[in-house]
Scaffold this motif. Structure first.
Motif, PDB file in Angstrom:
ATOM      1  N   ARG A   1       0.849  -1.184   0.000  1.00  0.00           N
ATOM      2  CA  ARG A   1       0.000   0.000   0.000  1.00  0.00           C
ATOM      3  C   ARG A   1       0.885   1.234   0.000  1.00  0.00           C
TER       4      ARG A   1
ATOM      5  N   PRO B   1      -0.112   7.267   2.550  1.00  0.00           N
ATOM      6  CA  PRO B   1      -1.390   7.983   2.369  1.00  0.00           C
ATOM      7  C   PRO B   1      -1.267   9.352   1.719  1.00  0.00           C
TER       8      PRO B   1
ATOM      9  N   SER C   1       0.174  10.410  -4.195  1.00  0.00           N
ATOM     10  CA  SER C   1      -0.769  10.073  -5.259  1.00  0.00           C
ATOM     11  C   SER C   1      -0.351   8.748  -5.888  1.00  0.00           C
ATOM     12  N   VAL C   2      -1.240   8.174  -6.663  1.00  0.00           N
ATOM     13  CA  VAL C   2      -0.916   6.928  -7.364  1.00  0.00           C
ATOM     14  C   VAL C   2       0.260   7.153  -8.305  1.00  0.00           C
TER      15      VAL C   2
ATOM     16  N   GLN D   1      -0.999  -1.667  -9.899  1.00  0.00           N
ATOM     17  CA  GLN D   1      -2.429  -1.543 -10.143  1.00  0.00           C
ATOM     18  C   GLN D   1      -2.653  -0.518 -11.254  1.00  0.00           C
TER      19      GLN D   1
ATOM     20  N   TYR E   1      -8.671   3.132 -10.463  1.00  0.00           N
ATOM     21  CA  TYR E   1      -8.927   3.876  -9.226  1.00  0.00           C
ATOM     22  C   TYR E   1     -10.206   4.706  -9.292  1.00  0.00           C
TER      23      TYR E   1
ATOM     24  N   GLY F   1     -12.747   3.252  -7.111  1.00  0.00           N
ATOM     25  CA  GLY F   1     -12.448   3.173  -5.688  1.00  0.00           C
ATOM     26  C   GLY F   1     -11.066   2.617  -5.418  1.00  0.00           C
ATOM     27  N   GLU F   2     -10.618   2.749  -4.171  1.00  0.00           N
ATOM     28  CA  GLU F   2      -9.296   2.273  -3.789  1.00  0.00           C
ATOM     29  C   GLU F   2      -9.236   0.745  -3.820  1.00  0.00           C
TER      30      GLU F   2
ATOM     31  N   TYR G   1      -4.751  -3.219  -2.478  1.00  0.00           N
ATOM     32  CA  TYR G   1      -3.327  -2.890  -2.488  1.00  0.00           C
ATOM     33  C   TYR G   1      -3.032  -2.098  -3.756  1.00  0.00           C
ATOM     34  N   ASP G   2      -1.954  -1.320  -3.696  1.00  0.00           N
ATOM     35  CA  ASP G   2      -1.560  -0.532  -4.868  1.00  0.00           C
ATOM     36  C   ASP G   2      -0.638  -1.306  -5.797  1.00  0.00           C
TER      37      ASP G   2
END
Length: 230
Positions: free
Chosen positions: A128, A131, A134-135, A164, A169, A172-173, A176-177
């Motif tokens: 993850r 926070p 950004s992606v 991912q 996105y 939604g989230e 895991y990224d």
């Protein structure tokens, strides 16, 4: 090519032995009926834990490759999936805990010609992002900041980052990224790698720069390459 990753939690009350046997012997042939599926790998979790990641709910991950993201998203409506693999999933999976990622692979180390039966131990890290990132920032740092720090002389035979897909996105989230996969010759090689002061120093310094450590986890797996290119 697009890689889907399903995070598999065993059905409550099912032993680990029964879970892995059903997945290999019953479910795998059903998945082979899916004509659009280009590759299919079952990564079965090993009993040996990665130090620092002893509590992991997953029994493994299913990795499925398709030509396009559209093909992956079409899977739930493919008749051969609905009547076969999908119908079988409740027999060995906790469907309420099933999680799914849609990813693109970035390969950084590729030191071995992997055949369908090549024995390897794979470390799977479910990540993850921090926070406040950004992606785009996370994916850029993971590729350009973190990947160059992975030593090429420490036993890693293959290193893959599975990101991912950014377009997902909007819905939604995800859980895991991304997923990091590091393959080694055997269990001893990965444990020697992960517990070495050199590697711990690298990850200890760099992980806080881009990862939400409290929400990352990892486990060791053995691959069952069900559909694999010759």
């Amino acid at each position: 090519m697009i890689k889907g990753i399903a995070l598999a939690v065993p059905k409550p009350g099912l032993s680990a032995e029964a879970f892995h046997r059903h997945w290999r012997e019953v479910h795998a042939p059903l998945a082979l009926r899916i004509h659009a599926l280009r590759r299919y790998v079952q990564s079965h979790r090993k009993a040996l834990a990665v130090p620092g990641f002893e509590q992991v709910p997953y029994g493994g991950v299913a990795e499925i490759w398709f030509d396009t993201l559209e093909d992956l998203y079409a899977l739930p409506n493919m008749p051969e999936y609905v009547a076969g693999a999908h119908a079988d999933e409740p027999n060995f999976l906790d469907m309420s805990a099933l999680k799914f990622l849609a990813t693109r692979e970035h390969v950084f180390i590729d030191e071995v010609d992997i055949k369908q039966d090549t024995p390897l131990t794979k470390a799977i890290f479910l990540l993850r992002r921090r926070p406040d990132m950004s992606v785009a920032q996370f994916q850029d740092y993971w590729i350009n900041g973190h990947a160059p720090q992975i030593p090429r002389d420490a036993g890693v035979l293959r290193y893959v980052q599975c990101h991912q897909v950014p377009e997902s996105y909007a819905a939604g989230e995800p859980p895991y990224d991304g997923v990091a996969e590091l393959s080694f010759a055997d269990d001893e090689a990965i444990l020697a790698y992960w517990t070495s002061p050199r590697i711990q120093a690298i990850f200890g310094a760099d992980a806080p720069r881009f990862l939400d450590g409290a929400n990352c986890t990892a486990f060791l797996a053995a691959e069952n390459r069900v559909r694999w290119p010759a």
